[in-house]
Design a protein around this motif. Structure first.
Motif, PDB file in Angstrom:
ATOM      1  N   SER A  69       0.810  -1.214   0.000  1.00  0.00           N
ATOM      2  CA  SER A  69       0.000   0.000   0.000  1.00  0.00           C
ATOM      3  C   SER A  69       0.844   1.264   0.000  1.00  0.00           C
ATOM      4  O   SER A  69       0.527   2.242  -0.654  1.00  0.00           O
ATOM      5  CB  SER A  69      -0.931  -0.004   1.213  1.00  0.00           C
ATOM      6  OG  SER A  69      -1.647   1.202   1.292  1.00  0.00           O
ATOM      7  N   MET A  70       1.916   1.245   0.790  1.00  0.00           N
ATOM      8  CA  MET A  70       2.890   2.346   0.861  1.00  0.00           C
ATOM      9  C   MET A  70       2.344   3.646   1.474  1.00  0.00           C
ATOM     10  O   MET A  70       2.838   4.730   1.185  1.00  0.00           O
ATOM     11  CB  MET A  70       3.495   2.662  -0.513  1.00  0.00           C
ATOM     12  CG  MET A  70       4.306   1.531  -1.106  1.00  0.00           C
ATOM     13  SD  MET A  70       5.422   2.049  -2.443  1.00  0.00           S
ATOM     14  CE  MET A  70       4.292   2.826  -3.583  1.00  0.00           C
ATOM     15  N   LEU A  71       1.300   3.564   2.288  1.00  0.00           N
ATOM     16  CA  LEU A  71       0.876   4.764   3.009  1.00  0.00           C
ATOM     17  C   LEU A  71       1.860   5.040   4.143  1.00  0.00           C
ATOM     18  O   LEU A  71       2.545   4.135   4.625  1.00  0.00           O
ATOM     19  CB  LEU A  71      -0.531   4.593   3.574  1.00  0.00           C
ATOM     20  CG  LEU A  71      -1.674   4.377   2.581  1.00  0.00           C
ATOM     21  CD1 LEU A  71      -3.016   4.474   3.297  1.00  0.00           C
ATOM     22  CD2 LEU A  71      -1.619   5.382   1.439  1.00  0.00           C
ATOM     23  N   THR A  72       1.905   6.271   4.590  1.00  0.00           N
ATOM     24  CA  THR A  72       2.840   6.615   5.665  1.00  0.00           C
ATOM     25  C   THR A  72       2.299   6.223   7.033  1.00  0.00           C
ATOM     26  O   THR A  72       3.054   6.131   8.000  1.00  0.00           O
ATOM     27  CB  THR A  72       3.136   8.123   5.645  1.00  0.00           C
ATOM     28  OG1 THR A  72       1.902   8.847   5.684  1.00  0.00           O
ATOM     29  CG2 THR A  72       3.897   8.507   4.387  1.00  0.00           C
ATOM     30  N   GLU A  73       0.970   6.004   7.142  1.00  0.00           N
ATOM     31  CA  GLU A  73       0.347   5.569   8.394  1.00  0.00           C
ATOM     32  C   GLU A  73      -0.517   4.338   8.116  1.00  0.00           C
ATOM     33  O   GLU A  73      -0.894   4.072   6.978  1.00  0.00           O
ATOM     34  CB  GLU A  73      -0.526   6.683   8.983  1.00  0.00           C
ATOM     35  CG  GLU A  73       0.211   7.991   9.256  1.00  0.00           C
ATOM     36  CD  GLU A  73       1.146   7.902  10.444  1.00  0.00           C
ATOM     37  OE1 GLU A  73       1.066   6.908  11.205  1.00  0.00           O
ATOM     38  OE2 GLU A  73       1.956   8.830  10.630  1.00  0.00           O
ATOM     39  N   ASN A  74      -0.853   3.622   9.169  1.00  0.00           N
ATOM     40  CA  ASN A  74      -1.659   2.415   9.033  1.00  0.00           C
ATOM     41  C   ASN A  74      -3.154   2.738   9.084  1.00  0.00           C
ATOM     42  O   ASN A  74      -3.951   2.030   9.702  1.00  0.00           O
ATOM     43  CB  ASN A  74      -1.303   1.402  10.118  1.00  0.00           C
ATOM     44  CG  ASN A  74      -1.967   0.046   9.890  1.00  0.00           C
ATOM     45  OD1 ASN A  74      -2.173  -0.377   8.743  1.00  0.00           O
ATOM     46  ND2 ASN A  74      -2.325  -0.625  10.975  1.00  0.00           N
ATOM     47  N   TYR A  75      -3.541   3.831   8.464  1.00  0.00           N
ATOM     48  CA  TYR A  75      -4.956   4.194   8.371  1.00  0.00           C
ATOM     49  C   TYR A  75      -5.117   5.198   7.236  1.00  0.00           C
ATOM     50  O   TYR A  75      -4.164   5.842   6.791  1.00  0.00           O
ATOM     51  CB  TYR A  75      -5.474   4.802   9.682  1.00  0.00           C
ATOM     52  CG  TYR A  75      -4.774   6.083  10.086  1.00  0.00           C
ATOM     53  CD1 TYR A  75      -5.156   7.317   9.557  1.00  0.00           C
ATOM     54  CD2 TYR A  75      -3.716   6.062  10.997  1.00  0.00           C
ATOM     55  CE1 TYR A  75      -4.520   8.494   9.918  1.00  0.00           C
ATOM     56  CE2 TYR A  75      -3.068   7.230  11.364  1.00  0.00           C
ATOM     57  CZ  TYR A  75      -3.479   8.439  10.830  1.00  0.00           C
ATOM     58  OH  TYR A  75      -2.834   9.599  11.183  1.00  0.00           O
ATOM     59  N   ILE A  76      -6.349   5.330   6.765  1.00  0.00           N
ATOM     60  CA  ILE A  76      -6.695   6.365   5.795  1.00  0.00           C
ATOM     61  C   ILE A  76      -8.044   6.947   6.212  1.00  0.00           C
ATOM     62  O   ILE A  76      -9.017   6.207   6.412  1.00  0.00           O
ATOM     63  CB  ILE A  76      -6.737   5.829   4.342  1.00  0.00           C
ATOM     64  CG1 ILE A  76      -7.123   6.957   3.379  1.00  0.00           C
ATOM     65  CG2 ILE A  76      -7.659   4.628   4.208  1.00  0.00           C
ATOM     66  CD1 ILE A  76      -6.939   6.587   1.912  1.00  0.00           C
ATOM     67  N   HIS A  77      -8.083   8.261   6.393  1.00  0.00           N
ATOM     68  CA  HIS A  77      -9.290   8.960   6.817  1.00  0.00           C
ATOM     69  C   HIS A  77      -9.719   9.958   5.747  1.00  0.00           C
ATOM     70  O   HIS A  77      -8.949  10.272   4.833  1.00  0.00           O
ATOM     71  CB  HIS A  77      -9.045   9.689   8.143  1.00  0.00           C
ATOM     72  CG  HIS A  77      -8.872   8.777   9.307  1.00  0.00           C
ATOM     73  ND1 HIS A  77      -8.402   9.205  10.537  1.00  0.00           N
ATOM     74  CD2 HIS A  77      -9.099   7.425   9.439  1.00  0.00           C
ATOM     75  CE1 HIS A  77      -8.356   8.176  11.368  1.00  0.00           C
ATOM     76  NE2 HIS A  77      -8.762   7.096  10.732  1.00  0.00           N
ATOM     77  N   PHE A  78     -10.915  10.472   5.880  1.00  0.00           N
ATOM     78  CA  PHE A  78     -11.382  11.499   4.953  1.00  0.00           C
ATOM     79  C   PHE A  78     -10.582  12.777   5.155  1.00  0.00           C
ATOM     80  O   PHE A  78     -10.017  13.024   6.225  1.00  0.00           O
ATOM     81  CB  PHE A  78     -12.884  11.777   5.152  1.00  0.00           C
ATOM     82  CG  PHE A  78     -13.230  12.381   6.482  1.00  0.00           C
ATOM     83  CD1 PHE A  78     -13.140  13.751   6.701  1.00  0.00           C
ATOM     84  CD2 PHE A  78     -13.660  11.573   7.533  1.00  0.00           C
ATOM     85  CE1 PHE A  78     -13.466  14.310   7.930  1.00  0.00           C
ATOM     86  CE2 PHE A  78     -13.991  12.125   8.763  1.00  0.00           C
ATOM     87  CZ  PHE A  78     -13.901  13.500   8.964  1.00  0.00           C
TER      88      PHE A  78
END
Length: 281
Positions: free
Chosen positions: A216-225
């Motif tokens: 996924s390569m997001l910087t955090e282990n979550y995605i919010h609006f």
């Protein structure tokens, strides 16, 4: 004779009812604002060094909508232009300040070239300076307008940068709408869950895989609006620009949520304006 009289009276009554309904319908139609008229304007300028020569690799290009035929069309035009005028490499304001004055696209291009000239003086190599802005009308219907502004800029570094911004306006007031104008109170948890689910589905991730992993390569282990969202005829779109939630290599992220998934957290007034109440039943 009685039958003829009854028929005559019924004809008169039907005619009166038709006239009443037509008049009522016409009144209702007049109460609804029309979609805004607009035209796409183009402006481009290539840097010229004091009249001695033209540098083709240094330019500033714009293609953007200009709205008309509405009580608040000019308010919307000014809002969009002011947003562009506060981009760091175009703004006449000092760093950290917000520009609120009156300015033209042509003057913004000149500001871009002035910054190029200042950077060029200390450079030991040919410096490329390039800016492109494109505008798109994503929704234009009675009472609501969604505009997308996308720009790409290269200021001589290792790589360029691009940015997408969405703007939603109530054309009856000229006000830019935010999340609380579209979503009902207490929407946050439900919306975050939907975004997480759709992001995982888009990227082939299970419900337990980490979002900050290699896949996924997001910087955090979550995605919010976030507050960079658009409304269209099909649903609500959230856009995350470079570096916002992921590394540069991941690029921007766009999540399209259909209205069918959002009905329980949309404001009743918004559903009515969009005509969603009857469609989704």
């Amino acid at each position: 004779m009685r039958k003829r009289s009854r028929f005559y009276l019924l004809s008169i009554a039907a005619g009166c009812l038709f006239v009443f309904l037509a008049a009522y319908s016409g009144k209702e139609g007049r109460d609804l604002p029309r979609p805004l008229n607009y035209e796409m304007r183009n402006f481009g300028k290539v840097y010229q060094d004091g009249g001695e020569g033209i540098e083709d690799d240094v330019y500033c290009m714009f293609r953007y909508p200009v709205f008309s035929d509405g009580d608040h069309a000019e308010t919307i035009n000014r809002y969009l232009l002011n947003w562009v005028a506060n981009l760091r490499f175009l703004s006449p304001a000092e760093p950290g300040e917000i520009y609120t004055g009156s300015i033209t696209i042509e003057e913004l291009a000149d500001n871009f070239f002035a910054e190029y000239e200042a950077e060029k003086k200390g450079a030991s190599f040919n410096l490329l300076y390039q800016f492109k802005l494109r505008g798109f009308v994503l929704l234009n219907r009675s009472g609501l307008l969604t505009v997308e502004l996308f720009y790409s800029v290269y200021l001589g570094g290792a790589h360029g940068y691009s940015h997408t911004e969405y703007f939603i306006f109530d054309t009856r007031t000229g006000k830019r709408l935010g999340l609380s104008d579209v979503f009902a109170e207490g929407f946050e948890g439900r919306l975050n869950k939907l975004i997480d689910t759709w992001y995982r589905m888009m990227n082939g991730l299970s419900s337990t895989e980490r979002l900050d992993g290699e896949k996924s390569m997001l910087t955090e282990n979550y995605i919010h609006f976030n507050d960079n969202f658009a409304i269209t005829d099909k649903g609500v779109t959230f856009f995350y620009n470079m570096y916002e939630i992921a590394r540069y290599a991941r690029g921007p992220t766009k999540i399209d949520l259909p209205y069918s998934e959002l009905m329980d957290i949309l404001r009743p007034e918004f559903k009515k304006t969009m005509g969603l109440e009857d469609v989704m039943q």
